[in-house]
Design a protein around this motif. Structure first.
Motif, PDB file in Angstrom:
ATOM      1  N   LEU A  95       0.836  -1.197   0.000  1.00  0.00           N
ATOM      2  CA  LEU A  95       0.000   0.000   0.000  1.00  0.00           C
ATOM      3  C   LEU A  95       0.881   1.261   0.000  1.00  0.00           C
ATOM      4  O   LEU A  95       0.667   2.190  -0.785  1.00  0.00           O
ATOM      5  CB  LEU A  95      -0.886  -0.064   1.243  1.00  0.00           C
ATOM      6  N   LEU A  96       1.901   1.261   0.865  1.00  0.00           N
ATOM      7  CA  LEU A  96       2.818   2.406   0.947  1.00  0.00           C
ATOM      8  C   LEU A  96       3.578   2.600  -0.357  1.00  0.00           C
ATOM      9  O   LEU A  96       3.736   3.728  -0.839  1.00  0.00           O
ATOM     10  CB  LEU A  96       3.816   2.193   2.088  1.00  0.00           C
ATOM     11  N   HIS A  97       4.041   1.493  -0.923  1.00  0.00           N
ATOM     12  CA  HIS A  97       4.791   1.559  -2.178  1.00  0.00           C
ATOM     13  C   HIS A  97       3.938   2.152  -3.290  1.00  0.00           C
ATOM     14  O   HIS A  97       4.408   2.988  -4.079  1.00  0.00           O
ATOM     15  CB  HIS A  97       5.276   0.156  -2.571  1.00  0.00           C
ATOM     16  N   THR A  98       2.675   1.748  -3.358  1.00  0.00           N
ATOM     17  CA  THR A  98       1.754   2.246  -4.390  1.00  0.00           C
ATOM     18  C   THR A  98       1.541   3.752  -4.243  1.00  0.00           C
ATOM     19  O   THR A  98       1.578   4.493  -5.227  1.00  0.00           O
ATOM     20  CB  THR A  98       0.402   1.506  -4.304  1.00  0.00           C
ATOM     21  N   LEU A  99       1.335   4.216  -3.024  1.00  0.00           N
ATOM     22  CA  LEU A  99       1.124   5.648  -2.792  1.00  0.00           C
ATOM     23  C   LEU A  99       2.387   6.448  -3.102  1.00  0.00           C
ATOM     24  O   LEU A  99       2.323   7.533  -3.674  1.00  0.00           O
ATOM     25  CB  LEU A  99       0.679   5.897  -1.352  1.00  0.00           C
ATOM     26  N   LYS A 100       3.551   5.908  -2.749  1.00  0.00           N
ATOM     27  CA  LYS A 100       4.825   6.596  -3.009  1.00  0.00           C
ATOM     28  C   LYS A 100       5.092   6.667  -4.515  1.00  0.00           C
ATOM     29  O   LYS A 100       5.509   7.706  -5.028  1.00  0.00           O
ATOM     30  CB  LYS A 100       5.965   5.863  -2.309  1.00  0.00           C
ATOM     31  N   ALA A 101       4.821   5.573  -5.220  1.00  0.00           N
ATOM     32  CA  ALA A 101       5.067   5.524  -6.669  1.00  0.00           C
ATOM     33  C   ALA A 101       4.228   6.556  -7.416  1.00  0.00           C
ATOM     34  O   ALA A 101       4.648   7.086  -8.445  1.00  0.00           O
ATOM     35  CB  ALA A 101       4.766   4.120  -7.201  1.00  0.00           C
ATOM     36  N   GLU A 102       3.043   6.860  -6.863  1.00  0.00           N
ATOM     37  CA  GLU A 102       2.158   7.848  -7.499  1.00  0.00           C
ATOM     38  C   GLU A 102       2.329   9.246  -6.898  1.00  0.00           C
ATOM     39  O   GLU A 102       1.493  10.123  -7.112  1.00  0.00           O
ATOM     40  CB  GLU A 102       0.699   7.396  -7.345  1.00  0.00           C
ATOM     41  N   LYS A 103       3.406   9.407  -6.093  1.00  0.00           N
ATOM     42  CA  LYS A 103       3.715  10.697  -5.457  1.00  0.00           C
ATOM     43  C   LYS A 103       2.592  11.192  -4.536  1.00  0.00           C
ATOM     44  O   LYS A 103       2.374  12.396  -4.372  1.00  0.00           O
ATOM     45  CB  LYS A 103       4.067  11.753  -6.513  1.00  0.00           C
ATOM     46  N   ARG A 104       1.872  10.256  -3.943  1.00  0.00           N
ATOM     47  CA  ARG A 104       0.843  10.593  -2.950  1.00  0.00           C
ATOM     48  C   ARG A 104       1.403  10.459  -1.537  1.00  0.00           C
ATOM     49  O   ARG A 104       0.720  10.742  -0.571  1.00  0.00           O
ATOM     50  CB  ARG A 104      -0.381   9.685  -3.131  1.00  0.00           C
ATOM     51  N   LEU A 105       2.649  10.002  -1.455  1.00  0.00           N
ATOM     52  CA  LEU A 105       3.337   9.844  -0.172  1.00  0.00           C
ATOM     53  C   LEU A 105       4.799  10.208  -0.390  1.00  0.00           C
ATOM     54  O   LEU A 105       5.460   9.645  -1.258  1.00  0.00           O
ATOM     55  CB  LEU A 105       3.215   8.382   0.301  1.00  0.00           C
ATOM     56  N   ASP A 106       5.300  11.166   0.408  1.00  0.00           N
ATOM     57  CA  ASP A 106       6.686  11.610   0.180  1.00  0.00           C
ATOM     58  C   ASP A 106       7.673  10.577   0.735  1.00  0.00           C
ATOM     59  O   ASP A 106       7.353   9.822   1.661  1.00  0.00           O
ATOM     60  CB  ASP A 106       6.932  12.998   0.771  1.00  0.00           C
ATOM     61  N   PRO A 107       8.877  10.518   0.153  1.00  0.00           N
ATOM     62  CA  PRO A 107       9.871   9.499   0.529  1.00  0.00           C
ATOM     63  C   PRO A 107      10.203   9.483   2.020  1.00  0.00           C
ATOM     64  O   PRO A 107      10.437   8.430   2.594  1.00  0.00           O
ATOM     65  CB  PRO A 107      11.104   9.873  -0.300  1.00  0.00           C
ATOM     66  N   GLU A 108      10.219  10.666   2.647  1.00  0.00           N
ATOM     67  CA  GLU A 108      10.560  10.746   4.074  1.00  0.00           C
ATOM     68  C   GLU A 108       9.504  10.026   4.935  1.00  0.00           C
ATOM     69  O   GLU A 108       9.845   9.242   5.823  1.00  0.00           O
ATOM     70  CB  GLU A 108      10.673  12.216   4.495  1.00  0.00           C
ATOM     71  N   MET A 109       8.231  10.303   4.663  1.00  0.00           N
ATOM     72  CA  MET A 109       7.159   9.656   5.427  1.00  0.00           C
ATOM     73  C   MET A 109       7.093   8.161   5.102  1.00  0.00           C
ATOM     74  O   MET A 109       6.845   7.336   5.984  1.00  0.00           O
ATOM     75  CB  MET A 109       5.808  10.332   5.143  1.00  0.00           C
ATOM     76  N   TYR A 110       7.356   7.822   3.858  1.00  0.00           N
ATOM     77  CA  TYR A 110       7.391   6.417   3.434  1.00  0.00           C
ATOM     78  C   TYR A 110       8.420   5.647   4.273  1.00  0.00           C
ATOM     79  O   TYR A 110       8.126   4.581   4.829  1.00  0.00           O
ATOM     80  CB  TYR A 110       7.753   6.356   1.949  1.00  0.00           C
ATOM     81  N   ALA A 111       9.620   6.221   4.404  1.00  0.00           N
ATOM     82  CA  ALA A 111      10.690   5.582   5.172  1.00  0.00           C
ATOM     83  C   ALA A 111      10.325   5.518   6.657  1.00  0.00           C
ATOM     84  O   ALA A 111      10.591   4.516   7.338  1.00  0.00           O
ATOM     85  CB  ALA A 111      11.988   6.363   4.997  1.00  0.00           C
ATOM     86  N   LYS A 112       9.678   6.563   7.167  1.00  0.00           N
ATOM     87  CA  LYS A 112       9.289   6.616   8.578  1.00  0.00           C
ATOM     88  C   LYS A 112       8.280   5.513   8.913  1.00  0.00           C
ATOM     89  O   LYS A 112       8.401   4.823   9.930  1.00  0.00           O
ATOM     90  CB  LYS A 112       8.689   7.991   8.889  1.00  0.00           C
ATOM     91  N   VAL A 113       7.285   5.317   8.028  1.00  0.00           N
ATOM     92  CA  VAL A 113       6.269   4.289   8.274  1.00  0.00           C
ATOM     93  C   VAL A 113       6.870   2.885   8.161  1.00  0.00           C
ATOM     94  O   VAL A 113       6.584   2.015   8.987  1.00  0.00           O
ATOM     95  CB  VAL A 113       5.043   4.440   7.324  1.00  0.00           C
ATOM     96  N   LEU A 114       7.714   2.697   7.143  1.00  0.00           N
ATOM     97  CA  LEU A 114       8.366   1.389   6.994  1.00  0.00           C
ATOM     98  C   LEU A 114       9.214   1.060   8.222  1.00  0.00           C
ATOM     99  O   LEU A 114       9.225  -0.084   8.709  1.00  0.00           O
ATOM    100  CB  LEU A 114       9.257   1.354   5.748  1.00  0.00           C
ATOM    101  N   ASN A 115       9.908   2.064   8.740  1.00  0.00           N
ATOM    102  CA  ASN A 115      10.733   1.891   9.929  1.00  0.00           C
ATOM    103  C   ASN A 115       9.859   1.543  11.135  1.00  0.00           C
ATOM    104  O   ASN A 115      10.200   0.676  11.955  1.00  0.00           O
ATOM    105  CB  ASN A 115      11.539   3.159  10.210  1.00  0.00           C
ATOM    106  N   PHE A 116       8.702   2.189  11.227  1.00  0.00           N
ATOM    107  CA  PHE A 116       7.780   1.961  12.342  1.00  0.00           C
ATOM    108  C   PHE A 116       7.256   0.514  12.321  1.00  0.00           C
ATOM    109  O   PHE A 116       7.291  -0.168  13.344  1.00  0.00           O
ATOM    110  CB  PHE A 116       6.607   2.933  12.273  1.00  0.00           C
ATOM    111  N   ILE A 117       6.806   0.052  11.156  1.00  0.00           N
ATOM    112  CA  ILE A 117       6.248  -1.310  11.126  1.00  0.00           C
ATOM    113  C   ILE A 117       7.369  -2.364  11.259  1.00  0.00           C
ATOM    114  O   ILE A 117       7.149  -3.430  11.808  1.00  0.00           O
ATOM    115  CB  ILE A 117       5.369  -1.578   9.873  1.00  0.00           C
ATOM    116  N   GLY A 118       8.561  -1.998  10.810  1.00  0.00           N
ATOM    117  CA  GLY A 118       9.681  -2.937  10.911  1.00  0.00           C
ATOM    118  C   GLY A 118      10.210  -3.089  12.325  1.00  0.00           C
ATOM    119  O   GLY A 118      10.789  -4.108  12.680  1.00  0.00           O
ATOM    120  N   SER A 119       9.974  -2.075  13.163  1.00  0.00           N
ATOM    121  CA  SER A 119      10.500  -2.110  14.529  1.00  0.00           C
ATOM    122  C   SER A 119       9.539  -2.733  15.525  1.00  0.00           C
ATOM    123  O   SER A 119       9.853  -2.904  16.691  1.00  0.00           O
ATOM    124  CB  SER A 119      10.839  -0.694  14.999  1.00  0.00           C
ATOM    125  N   ARG A 120       8.332  -3.040  15.100  1.00  0.00           N
ATOM    126  CA  ARG A 120       7.337  -3.592  16.029  1.00  0.00           C
ATOM    127  C   ARG A 120       7.556  -5.052  16.293  1.00  0.00           C
ATOM    128  O   ARG A 120       7.945  -5.795  15.428  1.00  0.00           O
ATOM    129  CB  ARG A 120       5.917  -3.391  15.492  1.00  0.00           C
TER     130      ARG A 120
END
Length: 199
Positions: free
Chosen positions: A174-199
């Protein structure tokens, strides 16, 4: 009618069902993403598209009944029931102190197979909380279907208990799709991925 997952993701984002920022979760954790699928009840075509996508994930399975996890998944279960003429039962969150005092509402027989429906999975606890009273009433559960897997351990927990999870979307896709369409900026994309990866 939405015909692919990309459109489904875009629409969920557009209506505010997927938001980015800083949100305090029920657990007390601060999350950079908040998913509120309760909004779908106000968009019938979107609810229909979600129910259709989830049915496509499990239409090869054999089951007799549908049961949505209360409360957000109940409209999805209802839509699937209506679209495919499949009987539905409901688990009460609280047992009535009067009348029949049932925890499972609807008609069922011991030995029937039930598909459990949930909007999203994090730890898997809400799905297990629904499976338990079903099994106590003699209903068999092998499978559950969700719209979004937050990839935070839920599927593994279900698998360890002997249940199969079928998910339409993962949070990372879902995040990748939004980022690819520029609906999610790279910084927030990395922040969310980091959040789910650390849980």
């Amino acid at each position: 009618m939405m015909n692919n997952y990309r459109e489904l993701i875009f629409k969920l984002h557009e209506i505010g069902a997927i938001q980015f920022g800083s949100f305090t979760l029920k657990s007390g954790l601060i999350s950079p993403i908040y998913i509120d699928l309760r909004l779908m009840v106000s968009y019938p075509y979107l609810l229909h598209a979600i129910a259709k996508a989830m049915w496509q994930k499990i239409d090869h399975l054999s089951f007799d009944l549908l049961c949505g996890v209360p409360y957000t998944a109940l409209p999805i279960a209802t839509a699937m029931s209506l679209m495919h003429n499949k009987p539905m039962i409901m688990r009460r969150k609280e047992v009535k102190e009067y009348g029949t005092k049932k925890i499972i509402e609807g008609e069922f027989k011991a030995g029937q197979h039930c598909l459990v429906i949930e909007d999203l999975i994090t730890s898997g606890s809400s799905i297990l909380e629904t499976i338990s009273p079903l099994e106590q009433n003699g209903i068999t559960v092998h499978d559950a279907v969700v719209l979004i897997d937050r990839e935070q351990g839920g599927p593994k927990k279900l698998q360890e208990k002997g249940y199969r999870l079928h998910s339409v979307l993962t949070l990372s896709s879902l995040l990748h799709t939004l980022k690819a369409e520029k609906r999610l900026d790279p910084e927030m994309y990395a922040k969310v991925l980091n959040f789910i990866g650390s849980r």
